[in-house]
Design a protein around this motif. Structure first.
Motif, PDB file in Angstrom:
ATOM      1  N   PRO A   1       0.816  -1.229   0.000  1.00  0.00           N
ATOM      2  CA  PRO A   1       0.000   0.000   0.000  1.00  0.00           C
ATOM      3  C   PRO A   1       0.846   1.274   0.000  1.00  0.00           C
ATOM      4  O   PRO A   1       0.362   2.343  -0.395  1.00  0.00           O
ATOM      5  CB  PRO A   1      -0.813  -0.119   1.301  1.00  0.00           C
ATOM      6  CG  PRO A   1      -0.918  -1.592   1.537  1.00  0.00           C
ATOM      7  CD  PRO A   1       0.391  -2.170   1.067  1.00  0.00           C
ATOM      8  N   ASP A   2       2.106   1.175   0.428  1.00  0.00           N
ATOM      9  CA  ASP A   2       2.997   2.344   0.448  1.00  0.00           C
ATOM     10  C   ASP A   2       3.978   2.348  -0.724  1.00  0.00           C
ATOM     11  O   ASP A   2       4.999   3.029  -0.683  1.00  0.00           O
ATOM     12  CB  ASP A   2       3.789   2.368   1.759  1.00  0.00           C
ATOM     13  CG  ASP A   2       2.869   2.494   2.963  1.00  0.00           C
ATOM     14  OD1 ASP A   2       2.004   3.376   2.936  1.00  0.00           O
ATOM     15  OD2 ASP A   2       3.018   1.697   3.909  1.00  0.00           O
ATOM     16  N   GLY A   3       3.685   1.583  -1.770  1.00  0.00           N
ATOM     17  CA  GLY A   3       4.603   1.495  -2.899  1.00  0.00           C
ATOM     18  C   GLY A   3       5.474   0.254  -2.769  1.00  0.00           C
ATOM     19  O   GLY A   3       5.133  -0.701  -2.083  1.00  0.00           O
ATOM     20  N   PHE A   4       6.630   0.260  -3.452  1.00  0.00           N
ATOM     21  CA  PHE A   4       7.528  -0.878  -3.327  1.00  0.00           C
ATOM     22  C   PHE A   4       8.926  -0.367  -2.980  1.00  0.00           C
ATOM     23  O   PHE A   4       9.270   0.799  -3.197  1.00  0.00           O
ATOM     24  CB  PHE A   4       7.533  -1.744  -4.589  1.00  0.00           C
ATOM     25  CG  PHE A   4       7.961  -1.035  -5.853  1.00  0.00           C
ATOM     26  CD1 PHE A   4       9.279  -1.066  -6.288  1.00  0.00           C
ATOM     27  CD2 PHE A   4       7.036  -0.352  -6.630  1.00  0.00           C
ATOM     28  CE1 PHE A   4       9.673  -0.436  -7.459  1.00  0.00           C
ATOM     29  CE2 PHE A   4       7.407   0.295  -7.805  1.00  0.00           C
ATOM     30  CZ  PHE A   4       8.740   0.254  -8.214  1.00  0.00           C
ATOM     31  N   PHE A   5       9.734  -1.268  -2.432  1.00  0.00           N
ATOM     32  CA  PHE A   5      11.006  -0.868  -1.849  1.00  0.00           C
ATOM     33  C   PHE A   5      12.151  -1.728  -2.380  1.00  0.00           C
ATOM     34  O   PHE A   5      11.935  -2.858  -2.836  1.00  0.00           O
ATOM     35  CB  PHE A   5      10.928  -0.958  -0.320  1.00  0.00           C
ATOM     36  CG  PHE A   5       9.853  -0.074   0.257  1.00  0.00           C
ATOM     37  CD1 PHE A   5      10.114   1.240   0.593  1.00  0.00           C
ATOM     38  CD2 PHE A   5       8.556  -0.550   0.429  1.00  0.00           C
ATOM     39  CE1 PHE A   5       9.121   2.068   1.091  1.00  0.00           C
ATOM     40  CE2 PHE A   5       7.546   0.258   0.919  1.00  0.00           C
ATOM     41  CZ  PHE A   5       7.832   1.577   1.254  1.00  0.00           C
ATOM     42  N   LEU A   6      13.345  -1.174  -2.310  1.00  0.00           N
ATOM     43  CA  LEU A   6      14.554  -1.848  -2.789  1.00  0.00           C
ATOM     44  C   LEU A   6      15.572  -1.874  -1.660  1.00  0.00           C
ATOM     45  O   LEU A   6      15.882  -0.830  -1.072  1.00  0.00           O
ATOM     46  CB  LEU A   6      15.125  -1.093  -4.000  1.00  0.00           C
ATOM     47  CG  LEU A   6      16.468  -1.574  -4.559  1.00  0.00           C
ATOM     48  CD1 LEU A   6      16.345  -2.985  -5.146  1.00  0.00           C
ATOM     49  CD2 LEU A   6      16.970  -0.598  -5.636  1.00  0.00           C
TER      50      LEU A   6
END
Length: 336
Positions: free
Chosen positions: A29-34
């Motif tokens: 829900p908060d986007g995606f992360f790396l």
């Protein structure tokens, strides 16, 4: 050359040593992360879309060889040369637990249900830690053919796959019995093994070859020879029609999955490429290199008017828990 316009990446600085592993979270829900692993001992978390730095995980005392996020991007894990794997709170940067080993840990992976953490390394033992009981002794799967280089879950956590630094092939293990059930044969050591988003394929890189295996019947589906030795390969997750590979020549090449034809070549790194990964939606992909940078490339046509852009560096001083929280809140606010 007209067809292949020059791609302009987002350049992510911050690591002071080579970047050896990258991992994208699923879309949350908060986007995606790396998250990135580096020989500088400090994994870093970034916004997967923009490359903006969110926080640094501090606590390891040796090179970090592998890193991952759980499917909700709430926890991170890392495997290190300091003989430990660590579980982190991805929101605060705190260490939740440190799992001691007797030698260098090279690989770590969250189970799909996020209840277990898989590790492997120089001890030639795969360990499964129960994250609901982190102090309990792990399950151990022994008799790995060699020092574990990569490890991942398959078949809804019923199967584990692993590859070794000192021997070819990918070994498949039955989680319930702990027995070896199959070996996918390769001539050289497999330096990268990725399970596709839909679970259909296992993508491997060994020496100058990229192979795609049927993850249910274990047959070899495609095998392509690369222009140089490649260390990592990744299949586009949305359509599965293209793949990327990177290695010793410092370039990231884009290929057609069905024909093996090279359809793009991205240059910019100043050292060998150790890891390449597609973002969860397939619209971009990241590369990590010996030069200490991460570069995020757009999969689609690039705008030739763009100029190479740098995203904010990592911190010049140790980061506090509050700072990580504030950074993440900024990301959440920006996405809402």
């Amino acid at each position: 050359m007209d067809k292949k316009k020059v791609a302009v990446p987002l350049v992510c600085h911050g690591h002071s040593r080579p970047v050896v592993d990258l991992f994208y979270s699923p879309i949350t829900p908060d986007g995606f992360f790396l998250i990135s692993a580096s020989k500088d001992s400090t994994p870093m978390l970034r916004n997967g879309e923009t490359g903006d730095w969110i926080g640094t995980f501090e606590g390891h005392k040796g090179a970090v060889w592998s890193c991952c996020l759980d499917k909700n991007a709430l926890r991170a894990a890392s495997a290190s040369a300091d003989f430990s794997a660590k579980l982190w709170d991805a929101l605060t940067g705190d260490v939740l637990h440190s799992f001691d080993h007797k030698h260098i840990v090279r690989a770590c992976s969250f189970s799909e249900d996020t209840h277990f953490l898989l590790t492997g390394g120089f001890e030639k033992i795969l360990r499964i830690f129960d994250l609901n009981r982190p102090d309990a002794p792990p399950r151990e799967i022994e008799h790995s053919p060699g020092s574990v280089r990569t490890a991942a879950w398959l078949h809804s956590d019923q199967t584990i796959l692993s590859s070794c630094s000192d021997s070819g092939g990918v070994t498949l293990w039955d989680v319930r019995s702990g027995k070896m059930v199959r070996t996918l044969e390769t001539k050289s050591s497999v330096t990268s093994a990725e399970v596709s988003k839909d679970g259909r394929y296992i993508t491997t890189a060994d020496s100058s070859s990229v192979k795609f295996w049927d993850s249910n019947h274990f047959g070899l589906v495609k095998s392509y020879e690369m222009p140089c030795n490649v260390e990592s390969a990744s299949l586009e997750p949305k359509f599965g029609d293209k793949f990327i590979a990177g290695g010793e020549d410092m370039w990231i090449r884009l290929f057609d999955f069905n024909t093996g034809e090279e359809i793009g070549c991205n240059k910019g790194h100043h050292g060998p490429v150790h890891c390449v990964r597609f973002s969860p939606g397939g619209e971009s992909y990241a590369s990590g290199s010996e030069d200490g940078t991460i570069r995020i490339w757009q999969t689609g046509p690039s705008n030739p008017k763009e100029k190479e852009s740098s995203v904010p560096n990592g911190p010049s001083k140790p980061i506090t828990v509050d700072e990580i929280g504030t950074k993440l809140e900024d990301v959440k606010v920006g996405r809402e």
